[in-house]
Design a protein around this motif. Sequence first.
Motif, mmCIF file in Angstrom:
data_model
loop_
_atom_site.group_PDB
_atom_site.id
_atom_site.type_symbol
_atom_site.label_atom_id
_atom_site.label_comp_id
_atom_site.label_asym_id
_atom_site.label_seq_id
_atom_site.Cartn_x
_atom_site.Cartn_y
_atom_site.Cartn_z
ATOM 1 N N ARG A 37 4.834 -2.726 -12.181
ATOM 2 C CA ARG A 37 3.581 -2.633 -11.444
ATOM 3 C C ARG A 37 3.132 -1.180 -11.418
ATOM 4 O O ARG A 37 3.930 -0.257 -11.586
ATOM 5 C CB ARG A 37 3.759 -3.127 -10.002
ATOM 6 N N LEU A 38 1.855 -0.991 -11.177
ATOM 7 C CA LEU A 38 1.322 0.349 -10.964
ATOM 8 C C LEU A 38 1.473 0.679 -9.487
ATOM 9 O O LEU A 38 0.986 -0.044 -8.619
ATOM 10 C CB LEU A 38 -0.152 0.408 -11.359
ATOM 11 N N VAL A 39 2.176 1.751 -9.194
ATOM 12 C CA VAL A 39 2.410 2.167 -7.813
ATOM 13 C C VAL A 39 1.275 3.098 -7.394
ATOM 14 O O VAL A 39 1.038 4.130 -8.017
ATOM 15 C CB VAL A 39 3.768 2.881 -7.668
ATOM 16 N N ILE A 40 0.574 2.705 -6.342
ATOM 17 C CA ILE A 40 -0.594 3.448 -5.865
ATOM 18 C C ILE A 40 -0.260 4.103 -4.531
ATOM 19 O O ILE A 40 0.230 3.459 -3.604
ATOM 20 C CB ILE A 40 -1.805 2.516 -5.675
ATOM 21 N N PRO A 144 4.249 -1.530 -4.347
ATOM 22 C CA PRO A 144 3.307 -0.949 -5.309
ATOM 23 C C PRO A 144 2.006 -0.447 -4.683
ATOM 24 O O PRO A 144 1.371 0.464 -5.207
ATOM 25 C CB PRO A 144 3.031 -2.097 -6.282
ATOM 26 N N GLY A 145 1.594 -1.038 -3.592
ATOM 27 C CA GLY A 145 0.291 -0.682 -3.048
ATOM 28 C C GLY A 145 -0.806 -1.500 -3.710
ATOM 29 O O GLY A 145 -0.556 -2.346 -4.574
ATOM 30 N N THR A 146 -2.032 -1.243 -3.348
ATOM 31 C CA THR A 146 -3.173 -2.009 -3.836
ATOM 32 C C THR A 146 -4.041 -1.140 -4.730
ATOM 33 O O THR A 146 -4.371 -0.007 -4.377
ATOM 34 C CB THR A 146 -4.024 -2.525 -2.657
ATOM 35 N N VAL A 147 -4.381 -1.677 -5.893
ATOM 36 C CA VAL A 147 -5.288 -0.960 -6.790
ATOM 37 C C VAL A 147 -6.646 -0.848 -6.111
ATOM 38 O O VAL A 147 -7.238 -1.855 -5.721
ATOM 39 C CB VAL A 147 -5.418 -1.697 -8.136
#
Length: 432
Positions: A37-40, A144-147
């Motif tokens: 996942r992309l961690v924001i 991950p947080g939210t895009v």
Amino acid sequence: MLDESILRSDYNRPNRACFLADCLRDLDARLRELGARLVIRRGHVPEVVAQLAEEHAAKEVHISSDVSSYAKGRETALRNSLRDNGRTLVIHDGVINVVSPGLLVPAARDHYAMFTPYFRRWSEAPMRSLASTPPRLRMPRIEPGTVPSASEICTGQPSSNLPPGGEQAARAKLDAWLSGPLRVYHRVYDSVADDATSRLSPHLHFGSLSATELVARTGRSSAGAHAFVRQLAWRDFFHQVLAARPSATSQDYRPRGGHWRTCDREMAAWRDGRTGFPIVDAGMRQLSVEGWMHNRARLIVASFLTKTLYLDWRWGARHFRDLLVDADMANNQLNWQWVAGTGTDSRPNRVLNPLLQARRYDPDGDYVRRYVPELADVPGAAVHMPWELRDRERARLDYPDPIVDLRQARARFLEARGKRRYDSAGQWPCQP
């Protein structure tokens, strides 16, 4: 990492926020396909990143390099923050440049001030090899947080016809570019009517396409490929200038001793595409609608502002920065200085006549009619000089008269640069 300092700065603008949001969504989707996942995160970079590294016992933090004074200061603060907790910052050349700033230097100097000798060395420099995409990625247990959406990155109304961002869009555009247009690039890249450039600059700026990969896939075997790769070298050239002279974002790289005029009325006419010179106005309106402008048009409108109107290049650079999706500090500020004659141009006093430029690069007026609808019915090359139309035809156009006399403006500029004495009895409005 969404840097709170940048988010609150003048650099953060709706057009780039839209493109960035596309890039983040696309990257997250690709990482999901690989099992990650992309961690924001959002906040003050040194504090947030150091805390994240501590929470997951990371011994090293890896980042991509940058050249602006702000980026260098942020790197130092992050390095110190990590070092206080026994961790190491590792900086990579990343996707910004093909040849890293500082790698190529002339004898007894810290950077190249002229492009031609730089390009000669750049062409001979070894390029980094391309890494393959791993089939799977392993990711620690981490929230991950939210895009974010574009409006969460920057509020405000974006331009109406922005390009889509993200790697998927970049590769589709690249494949289309390599399949045909590249072959004739050397012949048509200056034609604003043909719109024959790659339009890949936003993807290079945001890293959704690697400049190294672009050079590798383009090759240099054809005249079109050679001309295109040369343009990519200009990006590296300006980055190495800014890395050595970070003050050039706001100060003249080569001061000329002149005093810029101040005229809000003329600045507004330029900004709004209402100068009365159709080729200039077409470029400015393309910028307003698309968040992008053809490179030749950029030269024309920048020369008009800084040399025909003799208004400060920093005003123009700021307006470009507000709207361009591909604006970064090195390429935007130093290209403006190049045109203004305060940068690295070896002919600092050249003035681009907008009428001659229009006849050469938009001979039939197609570019002007595309972006200046008031002139859509003016046939052929007559569109470039609507003030010469018959009175009845001219009266029907909702289009202004030229705001300046080109000959007088050129004489004024040359006098300001100490190249000619201006002895006209005419009065200049908005003089300082």
